[in-house]
Structures are given as C-alpha cells and as structure tokens.
Design a protein around this motif. Structure first.
Motif, PDB file in Angstrom:
ATOM      1  N   CYS A 291       0.827  -1.214   0.000  1.00 38.30           N
ATOM      2  CA  CYS A 291       0.000   0.000   0.000  1.00 38.30           C
ATOM      3  C   CYS A 291       0.854   1.254   0.000  1.00 38.30           C
ATOM      4  O   CYS A 291       0.555   2.224  -0.707  1.00 38.30           O
TER       5      CYS A 291
ATOM      6  N   SER B 167      -1.686   4.255  -2.117  1.00 36.95           N
ATOM      7  CA  SER B 167      -3.113   4.341  -1.790  1.00 36.95           C
ATOM      8  C   SER B 167      -3.599   3.026  -1.187  1.00 36.95           C
ATOM      9  O   SER B 167      -2.956   1.985  -1.303  1.00 36.95           O
TER      10      SER B 167
ATOM     11  N   SER C 257      -7.546   1.005  -0.518  1.00 29.39           N
ATOM     12  CA  SER C 257      -8.990   1.026  -0.765  1.00 29.39           C
ATOM     13  C   SER C 257      -9.683   0.097   0.217  1.00 29.39           C
ATOM     14  O   SER C 257      -9.043  -0.725   0.875  1.00 29.39           O
ATOM     15  N   THR C 258     -10.993   0.213   0.298  1.00 26.59           N
ATOM     16  CA  THR C 258     -11.773  -0.679   1.160  1.00 26.59           C
ATOM     17  C   THR C 258     -11.617  -2.115   0.688  1.00 26.59           C
ATOM     18  O   THR C 258     -11.466  -3.024   1.505  1.00 26.59           O
ATOM     19  N   HIS C 259     -11.621  -2.302  -0.621  1.00 28.39           N
ATOM     20  CA  HIS C 259     -11.451  -3.645  -1.176  1.00 28.39           C
ATOM     21  C   HIS C 259     -10.093  -4.230  -0.772  1.00 28.39           C
ATOM     22  O   HIS C 259      -9.996  -5.396  -0.391  1.00 28.39           O
ATOM     23  N   LYS C 260      -9.032  -3.408  -0.856  1.00 29.72           N
ATOM     24  CA  LYS C 260      -7.688  -3.871  -0.482  1.00 29.72           C
ATOM     25  C   LYS C 260      -7.621  -4.206   1.003  1.00 29.72           C
ATOM     26  O   LYS C 260      -7.014  -5.201   1.396  1.00 29.72           O
ATOM     27  N   ALA C 261      -8.264  -3.399   1.838  1.00 28.44           N
ATOM     28  CA  ALA C 261      -8.275  -3.663   3.278  1.00 28.44           C
ATOM     29  C   ALA C 261      -9.001  -4.970   3.594  1.00 28.44           C
ATOM     30  O   ALA C 261      -8.536  -5.765   4.417  1.00 28.44           O
ATOM     31  N   GLU C 262     -10.137  -5.204   2.931  1.00 23.88           N
ATOM     32  CA  GLU C 262     -10.874  -6.458   3.130  1.00 23.88           C
ATOM     33  C   GLU C 262     -10.055  -7.654   2.658  1.00 23.88           C
ATOM     34  O   GLU C 262     -10.013  -8.684   3.328  1.00 23.88           O
ATOM     35  N   HIS C 263      -9.410  -7.505   1.516  1.00 25.99           N
ATOM     36  CA  HIS C 263      -8.566  -8.576   0.985  1.00 25.99           C
ATOM     37  C   HIS C 263      -7.427  -8.885   1.961  1.00 25.99           C
ATOM     38  O   HIS C 263      -7.109 -10.052   2.219  1.00 25.99           O
TER      39      HIS C 263
END
Length: 146
Positions: A52, A57, A59-65
């Motif tokens: 990151c 950057s 994202s919410t998707h990256k945090a969930e992943h």
C-alpha cells in the motif's frame, strides 16, 4: 475448566498467553497455534502495508482482501505449529526422553500430515516429511546454541 491469562513484559520480546485446557497436549498445541498464527498474520499485514505504501493508496477492497489473507495465513501457520508442537510433545511422552529426536520425529509427522491433507502425491508427502523433520531438527539445534 478452561482458564486464560495474558502476561508480557515490554523489556523482553517474550509474550506468554496461557490458556488452560486441562490437558498439557491441548495447552501446548493451542499455545503454538496462537503464537505462530499471530506471526503468520503479522507477516501478511507487514507485506500488504508495504504494498500500500509503495502504491501510494489503500482502498476498502484492499483492506478487506488483506484482512481475509491475514486470517487465512494465520490459521495455516497456526495449524502447522499446533500440529508440530502436539506431535513433538506426544513423541516425547511415548519415548519418555527429551532430546532432538522428538523434534525430528514430530517434524516429519507434521510435514507428512500437512502434505497428505493438501495433495495425493506420495513422493511429495515423503519429501515434505523429510523437510519437516530437517527444519524441526535444525531449529532445535539452533535453540541449543543460545
């Protein structure tokens, strides 16, 4: 009856989590699962944090992943460690001796079990058993040096 206690000292890297399951085998296996599972999850967190920062950057998707990957890796590393610690303890109880051979046998059994659970190739299971025994024995010898 299960009990738990958490203790730690900031001046040393040692943190003990004690959960009494009423059986030494279960206590050691759970302790190994929790400690090494945490290491596996933190490894993923560090790796993903670096990605990151490098990308600039998040994202919410990256945090969930990242969270899903942390749970998966933590569970895998913890399971391997819990099985190994339990096997080493069991071998120690059966042999009634405390030496490096318990690590060798426990590591070989763990390597074979984890490999057999994930594939059907007999040669791969044997290679993983040898690898598990070698890694566990090397770790035990390194512990003797310190």
């Amino acid at each position: 009856m299960p009990r738990s206690r958490f203790s730690g000292v900031l001046s040393t890297p040692r943190v003990d989590v004690i959960i009494d399951m009423g059986n030494p085998f279960l206590n050691l296996s759970l302790d190994g699962f929790l400690k090494i599972g945490t290491v596996g999850a933190l490894r993923v967190a560090a790796e993903e944090s670096y990605d990151c920062v490098r990308a600039g950057s998040i994202s919410t998707h990256k945090a969930e992943h990242t969270l899903k990957k942390m749970c998966k890796e933590g569970a895998y590393w913890g399971t391997v460690a819990g099985v190994y610690v339990g096997m080493e303890y069991g071998v120690e109880r059966i042999r009634d001796k405390r030496d490096w051979k318990n690590a060798l046998i426990g590591g070989a059994i763990t390597g074979a079990l984890i490999s057999a659970a994930s594939n059907n190739n007999k040669d791969k299971v044997m290679v993983d058993a040898i690898t598990g025994g070698a890694i566990a024995t090397a770790a035990k010898f390194l512990n003797y040096l310190t």
